[in-house]
Design a protein around this motif. Structure first.
Motif, mmCIF file in Angstrom:
data_model
loop_
_atom_site.group_PDB
_atom_site.id
_atom_site.type_symbol
_atom_site.label_atom_id
_atom_site.label_comp_id
_atom_site.label_asym_id
_atom_site.label_seq_id
_atom_site.Cartn_x
_atom_site.Cartn_y
_atom_site.Cartn_z
ATOM 1 N N GLU A 315 -4.202 -1.988 -10.846
ATOM 2 C CA GLU A 315 -2.999 -2.816 -10.905
ATOM 3 C C GLU A 315 -3.359 -4.202 -11.427
ATOM 4 N N SER A 317 -3.064 -7.722 -12.023
ATOM 5 C CA SER A 317 -2.169 -8.694 -11.391
ATOM 6 C C SER A 317 -2.954 -9.950 -11.097
ATOM 7 N N ARG A 319 -3.659 -10.871 -8.156
ATOM 8 C CA ARG A 319 -4.395 -10.712 -6.904
ATOM 9 C C ARG A 319 -5.896 -10.646 -7.162
ATOM 10 N N GLU A 323 -7.764 -7.954 -2.572
ATOM 11 C CA GLU A 323 -6.343 -7.856 -2.227
ATOM 12 C C GLU A 323 -5.684 -6.678 -2.929
ATOM 13 N N THR A 324 -6.100 -6.412 -4.169
ATOM 14 C CA THR A 324 -5.527 -5.283 -4.902
ATOM 15 C C THR A 324 -5.886 -3.963 -4.237
ATOM 16 N N MET A 326 -6.671 -3.546 -1.086
ATOM 17 C CA MET A 326 -5.915 -3.495 0.165
ATOM 18 C C MET A 326 -4.480 -3.047 -0.082
ATOM 19 N N HIS A 327 -3.870 -3.578 -1.124
ATOM 20 C CA HIS A 327 -2.481 -3.203 -1.440
ATOM 21 C C HIS A 327 -2.401 -1.729 -1.818
ATOM 22 N N SER A 328 -3.376 -1.245 -2.580
ATOM 23 C CA SER A 328 -3.370 0.145 -3.023
ATOM 24 C C SER A 328 -3.602 1.104 -1.862
ATOM 25 N N GLY A 330 -2.381 0.750 1.072
ATOM 26 C CA GLY A 330 -1.221 0.753 1.953
ATOM 27 C C GLY A 330 -0.426 2.028 1.818
ATOM 28 N N GLU A 341 5.825 -4.076 11.384
ATOM 29 C CA GLU A 341 4.977 -3.580 10.300
ATOM 30 C C GLU A 341 3.528 -3.441 10.773
ATOM 31 N N PRO A 343 -0.491 -2.226 9.488
ATOM 32 C CA PRO A 343 -1.335 -1.858 8.342
ATOM 33 C C PRO A 343 -1.766 -0.401 8.451
ATOM 34 N N GLN A 347 -6.537 0.537 5.312
ATOM 35 C CA GLN A 347 -6.571 -0.907 5.082
ATOM 36 C C GLN A 347 -7.422 -1.609 6.136
#
Length: 603
Positions: A315, A317, A319, A323-324, A326-328, A330, A341, A343, A347
């Motif tokens: 991705e 971005s 980030r 962080e990328t 971690m986002h992926s 999720g 919410e 995690p 993550q």
């Protein structure tokens, strides 16, 4: 080490597994280690640009993927450097992908029971014949390849007991023993917020990941056997050995598959494998099997780097790579009006294991006199950026605030620079002192701030419900732990700049402070997490504080639970014996650690 080479996979998790279990009290068949010479490997591995172990008639790489292994002095007809070669390369890529799905759950091979059609579940393998083949059915789940759609993951049945994920009747007991007792013992400062899921991710990962489950079950078996007072022998000890064998075999297989694929295809699986390596690293260190610390550390570092490097392709971005990833990792929102919410397990596992890895890397650099391998990431991961909390919280995992370990990393970088300059005859003492002064000023400024914060702002938990529910907490001890590490860091810096000066007033002050603060820490079992600073202070201690440090360690019982501290005392005693002999001018802390192996990782 930029990738997970086949040599590491075999040597660390097949051959070494046998060696380790022998040391624990049993004997397994031992395979011969061969040196890899990729240029003389089979034509299949050459075409796939993979290292080959040159085994005949089928190399392990081709064997593991069910590929035809082409050997011979003459090139196959398709190895023409043109169209036919490219067609064969495409064919092999398709076969690897197709057979990967078959092996890991979407194809029911003969002799395999309990098969699910979910491609994210790892299935047991049928037993393969041949003297050079690993018996892949030796553990219930040979590999742990997790689909990127982790929410579709189902629990894998492993034997005829309904849909149980356990291989043996005692596994649930060992699992809970690990969660309730072993994990808190190994990581006493790790107390994630209960309203963010606490340590639930450990249970979830154990339930859904064979590779992590085996890594934790073998630890549960070992410490359970200690609790029962079991020596090397008997049924319970056999369970320890069996769980350990299974853990290494599952790790070997998982690494083999991940090393042969784009890591983006196995993002969740890679995180689980990295977490398992860090778990096995801690287990090995706890039982004082230090011979393979370097191999484990390199493998985890390679996986971590590959994950960060994949971030741009995953991705693009603004980030950071961390962080990328971690986002992926999720999953679709798991929260609700009641829970909020939360995690995903991956993550949390990635953040926890990455923090441990950064910590281990810094400590290893002080022993190896090298720049930390992850030094380039220290700023983005360990420091506040634009007022945001650091991505990796060392205090929350190992009890020591980030700033101390950041500066220990800087001292290791300074030491590595000094060694290079000395070797080249270009050492500038003025520059050495200038760089060291900046580090010392930072440490002392943070120390003053720490004292002020500790005295003026004692920690209070405003959530009275959680205060009642929490039976014990180590949070209040973290400032003391940070003090111990900070004074040890200043000792380390002084040795790098001024050499081995045990009579120095400054050294004596910091050694005395380490001893005083260690005596304040309660419960005393927390001291096992401070083997490195204790050892640093002890190596330069004179007779009185040296005796106090030895007594502190000797009072910790049972001895088997505090192996790293006893190893620290061993290093210290060796330093005391040689304190007045040899080349004192060139003596340093790394030399003390090197006398006891390639990498004495006191973590």
């Amino acid at each position: 080490m930029n990738d997970l080479s086949p040599m590491y996979i075999r040597s660390s998790y097949t051959i070494w597994a046998s060696h380790r279990v022998q040391k624990m009290g049993t004997h397994l068949p031992h395979r011969t280690v061969r040196t890899y010479r990729s240029s003389n490997g089979c034509w299949t591995c050459r075409l796939r640009r993979k290292k080959c172990d040159e085994r005949h008639p089928v190399c392990d790489g081709c064997d593991a993927l069910d590929l035809t292994c082409y050997y011979g002095q003459e090139k196959p007809d398709w190895m023409d450097g043109g169209v036919r070669q490219e067609e064969m390369a495409d064919l092999l890529r398709r076969k690897v992908k197709e057979r990967g799905h078959r092996r890991f759950g979407s194809h029911n091979r003969a002799g395999v029971t309990g098969v699910t059609t979910d491609p994210g579940i790892v299935q047991p393998q049928d037993t393969r014949s041949g003297s050079n083949r690993v018996r892949e059915a030796s553990c219930p789940q040979a590999l742990d390849i997790i689909s990127q759609r982790r929410t579709s993951c189902k629990l894998l049945p492993t034997y005829a007991r309904g849909n149980s994920v356990f291989n043996q009747p005692g596994d649930p007991v060992l699992m809970m023993f690990y969660i309730e007792h072993v994990f808190p013992f190994l990581f006493p400062f790790y107390q994630p917020p209960p309203l963010q899921g606490g340590r639930a991710w450990v249970l979830e990962m154990m339930m859904t990941s064979p590779v992590l489950r085996q890594a934790t079950l073998c630890q549960g078996s070992y410490f359970f056997s200690l609790s029962r007072g079991v020596a090397n022998g008997g049924p319970l000890w056999e369970t320890v050995l069996a769980q350990t064998r299974d853990a290494f075999e599952v790790l070997r297989g998982a690494l083999q598959v991940i090393s042969g694929a784009d890591i983006r295809e196995h993002l969740h699986g890679a995180v689980r494998v990295m977490s398992s390596i860090m778990q096995m690293q801690r287990f090995e260190i706890a039982v004082l099997s230090l011979d393979n610390c370097q191999s484990h550390l390199k493998a985890a570092l390679a996986l971590f780097r590959q994950l960060l490097d994949s971030a741009g392709a995953i991705e693009p971005s603004g980030r950071s790579g961390f962080e990328t990833v971690m986002h992926s990792l999720g999953s679709p929102p798991r929260g609700s009006a009641l829970y909020g919410e939360l995690p995903s397990a991956e993550q949390t596992a990635f953040r926890f294991s990455s923090t441990l890895l950064i910590f281990d890397d810094i400590i290893a650099s002080t022993v190896l006199q090298e720049e930390p391998r992850l030094y380039e990431h220290h700023h983005s991961l360990l420091e506040d950026i634009r007022g945001a909390a650091p991505l990796a919280d060392l205090e929350g995992v190992v009890g020591c605030q980030n700033w101390v370990l950041v500066q220990i990393g800087e001292i290791a970088v300074l030491d590595a620079w000094k060694q290079r300059c000395k070797s080249g005859g270009t050492l500038d003492m003025m520059e050495l002192v200038r760089r060291a002064t900046a580090i010392k000023d930072s440490l002392e400024a943070h120390l003053a701030q720490l004292h002020a914060n500790t005295e003026a702002n004692p920690r209070e938990d405003n959530n009275r419900v959680l205060e009642v529910l929490t039976t014990k907490s180590t949070v209040s001890q973290r400032p003391l732990v940070t003090l111990v590490w900070a004074h040890a860091a200043l000792i380390y810096l002084s040795v790098v700049v001024s050499g081995w000066q045990t009579a120095s007033t400054e050294i004596r002050y910091h050694v005395r402070r380490v001893v005083e603060v260690l005596a304040e820490i309660s419960p005393s079992a927390l001291l096992r997490t401070m083997a490195w600073p204790l050892c640093v202070a002890g190596c330069l201690a004179d007779s009185e504080p040296a005796t106090q440090l030895r007594d502190i360690v000797e009072n910790l019982q049972p001895r088997s639970m505090f192996g790293t501290l006893r190893k620290a005392v061993e290093v210290m005693e060796n330093a005391w014996r040689h304190g007045g002999s040899g080349d004192v001018a060139n003596r340093d802390l790394a030399m003390c650690f090197r006398n006891h192996g390639d990498l004495v990782l006191l973590v």
